[in-house]
Write a protein that holds these residues in place. Structure first.
Motif, PDB file in Angstrom:
ATOM      1  N   MET A   1       0.838  -1.197   0.000  1.00  0.00           N
ATOM      2  CA  MET A   1       0.000   0.000   0.000  1.00  0.00           C
ATOM      3  C   MET A   1       0.873   1.247   0.000  1.00  0.00           C
ATOM      4  SD  MET A   1      -2.661   1.329   2.817  1.00  0.00           S
ATOM      5  CE  MET A   1      -1.325   1.888   3.814  1.00  0.00           C
ATOM      6  N   LEU A   4      -0.002   7.274  -0.894  1.00  0.00           N
ATOM      7  CA  LEU A   4      -1.112   7.926  -1.589  1.00  0.00           C
ATOM      8  C   LEU A   4      -2.433   7.361  -1.071  1.00  0.00           C
ATOM      9  CD1 LEU A   4      -2.322   9.556  -4.022  1.00  0.00           C
ATOM     10  CD2 LEU A   4      -2.033   7.493  -5.364  1.00  0.00           C
ATOM     11  N   THR A   5      -2.493   6.035  -1.005  1.00  0.00           N
ATOM     12  CA  THR A   5      -3.719   5.388  -0.540  1.00  0.00           C
ATOM     13  C   THR A   5      -3.937   5.654   0.948  1.00  0.00           C
ATOM     14  OG1 THR A   5      -3.302   3.699  -2.179  1.00  0.00           O
ATOM     15  CG2 THR A   5      -4.946   3.204  -0.524  1.00  0.00           C
ATOM     16  N   ASN A   7      -3.163   8.209   2.472  1.00  0.00           N
ATOM     17  CA  ASN A   7      -3.615   9.587   2.611  1.00  0.00           C
ATOM     18  C   ASN A   7      -5.105   9.737   2.290  1.00  0.00           C
ATOM     19  OD1 ASN A   7      -3.508  12.666   2.275  1.00  0.00           O
ATOM     20  ND2 ASN A   7      -1.417  12.113   2.797  1.00  0.00           N
ATOM     21  N   MET A   8      -5.660   8.775   1.576  1.00  0.00           N
ATOM     22  CA  MET A   8      -7.076   8.834   1.209  1.00  0.00           C
ATOM     23  C   MET A   8      -7.942   8.050   2.194  1.00  0.00           C
ATOM     24  SD  MET A   8      -6.903  10.636  -1.382  1.00  0.00           S
ATOM     25  CE  MET A   8      -5.445  11.325  -2.101  1.00  0.00           C
ATOM     26  N   LEU A   9      -7.354   7.033   2.819  1.00  0.00           N
ATOM     27  CA  LEU A   9      -8.146   6.136   3.664  1.00  0.00           C
ATOM     28  C   LEU A   9      -8.469   6.763   5.016  1.00  0.00           C
ATOM     29  CD1 LEU A   9      -6.698   2.526   3.462  1.00  0.00           C
ATOM     30  CD2 LEU A   9      -8.988   3.273   2.895  1.00  0.00           C
ATOM     31  N   SER A  10      -9.687   6.551   5.459  1.00  0.00           N
ATOM     32  CA  SER A  10      -9.997   6.932   6.833  1.00  0.00           C
ATOM     33  C   SER A  10     -10.802   5.807   7.462  1.00  0.00           C
ATOM     34  CB  SER A  10     -10.770   8.248   6.866  1.00  0.00           C
ATOM     35  OG  SER A  10     -12.073   8.059   6.396  1.00  0.00           O
ATOM     36  N   ASN A  12     -13.719   3.801   9.025  1.00  0.00           N
ATOM     37  CA  ASN A  12     -15.112   3.825   8.601  1.00  0.00           C
ATOM     38  C   ASN A  12     -16.047   3.276   9.672  1.00  0.00           C
ATOM     39  OD1 ASN A  12     -16.996   4.310   6.672  1.00  0.00           O
ATOM     40  ND2 ASN A  12     -16.797   2.315   5.685  1.00  0.00           N
ATOM     41  N   PHE A  20      -9.324  10.032  10.549  1.00  0.00           N
ATOM     42  CA  PHE A  20      -8.165  10.314   9.701  1.00  0.00           C
ATOM     43  C   PHE A  20      -7.151  11.132  10.472  1.00  0.00           C
ATOM     44  CE2 PHE A  20      -5.815  12.813   6.660  1.00  0.00           C
ATOM     45  CZ  PHE A  20      -5.417  11.867   5.756  1.00  0.00           C
ATOM     46  N   PRO A 114      -4.308  -3.703   2.863  1.00  0.00           N
ATOM     47  CA  PRO A 114      -4.953  -3.475   4.156  1.00  0.00           C
ATOM     48  C   PRO A 114      -6.320  -4.146   4.210  1.00  0.00           C
ATOM     49  CG  PRO A 114      -5.094  -1.509   2.798  1.00  0.00           C
ATOM     50  CD  PRO A 114      -4.297  -2.511   2.018  1.00  0.00           C
ATOM     51  N   MET A 116      -9.691  -3.797   5.415  1.00  0.00           N
ATOM     52  CA  MET A 116     -10.578  -2.781   5.988  1.00  0.00           C
ATOM     53  C   MET A 116     -11.974  -3.335   6.282  1.00  0.00           C
ATOM     54  SD  MET A 116      -8.471  -0.304   6.094  1.00  0.00           S
ATOM     55  CE  MET A 116      -9.450   1.094   6.583  1.00  0.00           C
TER      56      MET A 116
ATOM     57  N   ILE B  77      -6.966   3.107  -7.235  1.00  0.00           N
ATOM     58  CA  ILE B  77      -7.058   2.361  -5.983  1.00  0.00           C
ATOM     59  C   ILE B  77      -8.187   1.352  -6.168  1.00  0.00           C
ATOM     60  CG2 ILE B  77      -7.585   2.494  -3.533  1.00  0.00           C
ATOM     61  CD1 ILE B  77      -6.537   5.332  -3.523  1.00  0.00           C
ATOM     62  N   ASP B  97      -3.112   0.359  -6.066  1.00  0.00           N
ATOM     63  CA  ASP B  97      -3.137  -0.145  -4.696  1.00  0.00           C
ATOM     64  C   ASP B  97      -4.410  -0.931  -4.472  1.00  0.00           C
ATOM     65  OD1 ASP B  97      -0.824   0.458  -3.528  1.00  0.00           O
ATOM     66  OD2 ASP B  97      -1.441   2.410  -2.773  1.00  0.00           O
ATOM     67  N   LEU B 100      -8.689  -4.525   0.807  1.00  0.00           N
ATOM     68  CA  LEU B 100      -9.689  -5.551   1.080  1.00  0.00           C
ATOM     69  C   LEU B 100     -10.805  -4.876   1.860  1.00  0.00           C
ATOM     70  CD1 LEU B 100     -10.447  -8.582   1.081  1.00  0.00           C
ATOM     71  CD2 LEU B 100      -9.193  -8.791   3.204  1.00  0.00           C
ATOM     72  N   GLY B 108     -15.055   4.523   3.187  1.00  0.00           N
ATOM     73  CA  GLY B 108     -14.010   4.938   4.113  1.00  0.00           C
ATOM     74  C   GLY B 108     -12.889   5.714   3.460  1.00  0.00           C
ATOM     75  N   LEU B 109     -13.245   6.685   2.627  1.00  0.00           N
ATOM     76  CA  LEU B 109     -12.225   7.521   2.005  1.00  0.00           C
ATOM     77  C   LEU B 109     -12.485   8.976   2.384  1.00  0.00           C
ATOM     78  CD1 LEU B 109     -12.276   5.852  -1.489  1.00  0.00           C
ATOM     79  CD2 LEU B 109     -10.384   5.781   0.097  1.00  0.00           C
TER      80      LEU B 109
END
Lengths: 123, 291
Positions: A1, A4-5, A7-10, A12, A20, A114, A116, B77, B97, B100, B108-109
């Motif tokens: 990962m 970049l990813t 930085n986008m993921l938070s 949930n 985040f 990851p 999630m 992504i 990237d 899962l 969740g973004l």
């Protein structure tokens, strides 16, 4: 990962207000060469949460990025773009975990993916 | 047993190691997936300025659709619920990237960061309740709501999907509209049963000129009227609206299949999207007697 990813993921999880940035637990980091594309970096720059990126890259063992949010004028400097490129696209978190900043829930990262998926009670 | 995979098992179970490998090693599926994602990217209508965008591939599976995105020079992504599929994607060394995750739990973004989203044959899975805690309506709501938040203003999302029936299509569309999307369904080759493909084209933000749905492929404006008066004058038959009318009463033309009949038939096949040889002076010409 890539970061970049990250930085986008938070996070949930139900009830979490500010999920985040996810804290990174590092076990293994790999670097992969990616073609350098300044246009993409300039396009992404405004969308990146700088503090999260700088902190994450430091945890991953790359401390070249400035702490403070840089001015948009740095985008003309090739040296800065190279660093930005390296941090954003070439550092991969291969093994480790992402941790929700509010609940402390761990999302494991295996082979760079990851997990999630949430449990029933977290939706 | 039904041929629809979503009726057989939940996605994370249906796409196990065996099925995932089968899926990706079938050259037919690979070809179809590439074609679908190419078309989805076209419908996404990204600005033509050669700047790579950050796209989201929902239900990326083994990264077949992501490959098309990479070929077009964009970053992506991918999100999928099947670990086996993602493992294949790792083996294939896809450029994007992988995450899962379950789209029905929300994406969740962070808000407003994604430039566009595509999804190939995935959204119809949301309409199934595979676990006791699953409620398709809530899952659709969570999915479209979170997608709307993470897309930038004016960004598009294109979903290729196989709805089971009209009710399912309307259900999906209504939840997309409720989340705030504008747009509609584009159906390519609507006359063909094989090549017919449906795309849900959604735009983030209120309806405007830019949110009008793009036109579909393989639709001829006058094809509908053609079907109505498809008979030529010379082989026109008068319909008798009487249930006692003699059956199979077709006018037998002595000339057999004329050139105009052949041309008409070829035109019809073209509208279905089939490969038809061009019309030339040799089309439907008469053979010599010795043949």
């Amino acid at each position: 990962m890539r970061l970049l990813t990250h930085n986008m993921l938070s996070s949930n999880i139900k009830g979490v207000i500010n999920g985040f940035p996810l804290r990174i637990e590092v076990e293994k980091v790999v670097e992969k060469q990616v073609d350098f594309n300044p246009d993409f970096l300039k396009n992404m720059f405004s969308k990146i949460d700088w503090k999260a990126l700088a902190d994450a890259s430091k945890i991953m063992g790359y401390a070249e990025l400035p702490e403070e949010v840089p001015d948009a004028s740095v985008l003309d400097s090739d040296e800065f773009l190279q660093k930005f490129h390296h941090a954003l696209l070439e550092l991969h978190l291969e093994e480790g975990a992402l941790v929700c900043p509010e609940t402390g829930r761990r999302f494991p990262v295996n082979k760079g993916i990851p997990n999630m998926l949430l449990h029933e009670d977290e939706v | 047993m039904s041929s629809r995979p979503e009726l057989q098992a939940p996605p994370e179970i249906f796409y196990d190691d065996v099925e995932a490998r089968k899926y990706t090693s079938s050259s037919r599926i690979v070809g179809i997936q590439a074609e679908l994602s190419e078309r989805a990217l076209e419908l996404l209508a990204l600005p033509d300025d050669d700047i790579p965008r950050l796209l989201l591939d929902i239900g990326c599976g083994s990264g077949l659709s992501g490959e098309t995105i990479s070929e077009n020079g964009h970053q992506w992504i991918g999100l999928d619920i099947s670990r086996s599929m993602l493992d294949i994607a790792l083996e294939r060394e896809t450029e994007g990237d992988l995450i899962l995750g379950d789209m029905g739990q929300g994406l969740g973004l962070r808000p407003g960061v994604i430039d566009g989203a595509i999804s190939i044959s995935a959204v119809q899975w949301l309409c199934n309740a595979d676990k006791s805690c699953h409620e398709p309506r809530l899952r659709l709501k969570a999915f479209f709501g979170s997608l709307y938040r993470c897309l930038g203003r004016g960004a598009r999302a294109v979903f290729q999907l196989y709805p089971e029936n009209n009710a399912q299509r309307e259900l999906i569309l209504s939840f997309a509209m409720r989340a705030g999307f504008a747009g509609g369904v584009v159906i390519d080759y609507p006359h063909s049963s094989k090549k017919r493909k449906e795309y849900l084209v959604l735009t983030c933000g209120p309806p405007s000129m830019s949110t009008t749905t793009p036109s579909a492929k393989g639709v001829d404006e006058n094809s509908c009227s053609d079907d109505d008066n498809s008979e030529d004058e010379e082989n026109q038959t008068v319909c008798i609206s009487d249930r006692h009318r003699p059956r199979k009463k077709q006018k037998v033309t002595k000339k057999g299949k004329t050139r105009s009949w052949v041309l008409q038939k070829k035109e019809k096949m073209r509208s279905k999207g089939n490969v038809v040889p061009p019309d030339t002076k040799y089309t439907a010409r008469k053979r010599k007697a010795r043949f």
